[in-house]
Write a protein that holds these residues in place. Sequence first.
Motif, PDB file in Angstrom:
ATOM      1  N   GLY A   1      29.661 -47.673  33.820  1.00 38.07           N
ATOM      2  CA  GLY A   1      30.172 -48.969  34.124  1.00 38.07           C
ATOM      3  C   GLY A   1      30.309 -49.997  33.242  1.00 38.07           C
ATOM      4  N   SER A   2      29.227 -49.907  32.349  1.00 39.94           N
ATOM      5  CA  SER A   2      29.015 -51.153  31.333  1.00 39.94           C
ATOM      6  C   SER A   2      28.366 -50.515  30.179  1.00 39.94           C
ATOM      7  N   VAL A   3      29.009 -50.258  29.081  1.00 40.94           N
ATOM      8  CA  VAL A   3      28.444 -49.775  27.937  1.00 40.94           C
ATOM      9  C   VAL A   3      28.086 -50.876  27.137  1.00 40.94           C
ATOM     10  N   GLN A   4      26.776 -50.544  26.240  1.00 41.74           N
ATOM     11  CA  GLN A   4      26.131 -51.060  25.365  1.00 41.74           C
ATOM     12  C   GLN A   4      26.291 -50.601  23.822  1.00 41.74           C
ATOM     13  N   VAL A   5      26.084 -51.442  22.921  1.00 45.51           N
ATOM     14  CA  VAL A   5      26.371 -50.791  21.443  1.00 45.51           C
ATOM     15  C   VAL A   5      25.542 -49.503  21.186  1.00 45.51           C
ATOM     16  N   SER A   6      24.246 -49.398  21.996  1.00 45.68           N
ATOM     17  CA  SER A   6      23.521 -48.247  21.786  1.00 45.68           C
ATOM     18  C   SER A   6      23.786 -47.124  22.357  1.00 45.68           C
ATOM     19  N   ASP A   7      25.056 -47.191  23.122  1.00 43.97           N
ATOM     20  CA  ASP A   7      25.835 -45.892  23.872  1.00 43.97           C
ATOM     21  C   ASP A   7      26.757 -45.271  22.792  1.00 43.97           C
ATOM     22  N   SER A   8      27.039 -46.015  21.510  1.00 39.98           N
ATOM     23  CA  SER A   8      27.774 -45.236  20.458  1.00 39.98           C
ATOM     24  C   SER A   8      27.299 -43.928  19.805  1.00 39.98           C
ATOM     25  N   ALA A   9      27.980 -43.086  20.255  1.00 44.49           N
ATOM     26  CA  ALA A   9      27.498 -41.676  19.871  1.00 44.49           C
ATOM     27  C   ALA A   9      28.794 -40.717  20.127  1.00 44.49           C
ATOM     28  N   VAL A  10      28.508 -39.369  20.006  1.00 38.05           N
ATOM     29  CA  VAL A  10      29.436 -38.306  20.059  1.00 38.05           C
ATOM     30  C   VAL A  10      28.970 -37.764  21.335  1.00 38.05           C
ATOM     31  N   TYR A  11      29.744 -37.505  22.661  1.00 33.46           N
ATOM     32  CA  TYR A  11      29.681 -36.819  23.626  1.00 33.46           C
ATOM     33  C   TYR A  11      30.179 -35.452  23.729  1.00 33.46           C
ATOM     34  N   PHE A  12      29.544 -34.445  24.283  1.00 27.43           N
ATOM     35  CA  PHE A  12      29.929 -33.300  24.425  1.00 27.43           C
ATOM     36  C   PHE A  12      30.122 -32.927  25.762  1.00 27.43           C
ATOM     37  N   CYS A  13      31.020 -32.253  26.287  1.00 25.95           N
ATOM     38  CA  CYS A  13      31.067 -31.639  27.622  1.00 25.95           C
ATOM     39  C   CYS A  13      30.726 -30.090  27.248  1.00 25.95           C
ATOM     40  N   ALA A  14      29.974 -29.445  28.319  1.00 28.81           N
ATOM     41  CA  ALA A  14      29.681 -28.059  28.192  1.00 28.81           C
ATOM     42  C   ALA A  14      29.420 -27.499  29.455  1.00 28.81           C
TER      43      ALA A  14
END
Lengths: 111, 117
Positions: A78-91
């Motif tokens: 709902g509310s992202v932060q700078v620290s959420d910057s990343a690569v996200y993988f569904c598996a």
Amino acid sequence: GDSVTQMEGPVTLSEEAFLTINCTYTATGYPSLFWYVQYPGEGLQLLLKATKADDKGSNKGFEATYRKETTSFHLEKGSVQVSDSAVYFCALYTGDYKLSFGAGTTVTVRA
Amino acid sequence: NAGVTQTPKFQVLKTGQSMTLQCAQDMNHNSMYWYRQDPGMGLRLIYYSASEGTTDKGEVPNGYNVSRLNKREFSLRLESAAPSQTSVYFCASSSKGAALSGANVLTFGAGSRLTVL
């Protein structure tokens, strides 16, 4: 074969924005579904999981619901932060020791 | 800290050279895996070892060999490196219970970046 398809990135957002990353799957059986996250320079780590239909996985403000009728497992926050910057993988896992990953979605959150 | 340790972190090879990537875990996990990560392709399974003494091919095994040395260690060898093997390699492990239960959560190492010139 079993596979996952996830939304292509990159995705760029401002802090406090709503994030959604789409993930759909193809599987012959009843898979378990996962979201992994990879922070810069690190290996993947489990973010959340769901092992049966209608289960909701949640962690660190992220949520995803296992929808069998739409074969989907979309990730939301709902509310992202700078620290959420990343690569996200569904598996996806169907029980033969092999975890199948999507292509990954790069998310950048700007202050 | 407990986890999966990979060495080396970086390596540059010339075409035709050989090398071995080492992986060790200290979580008493039964199953170990080698993946490669390429841009736009996610992670692809190279080889896995469901338990000590067994190894099986994954999605992209050509050009690689593996050895499950003991329960802790699982190495990946490139006998004659090619530019197409330029990639980031990840080792991972999981417990037998997780693998059999359907919730196979993997613990990953930090990765080994290999460049083949």
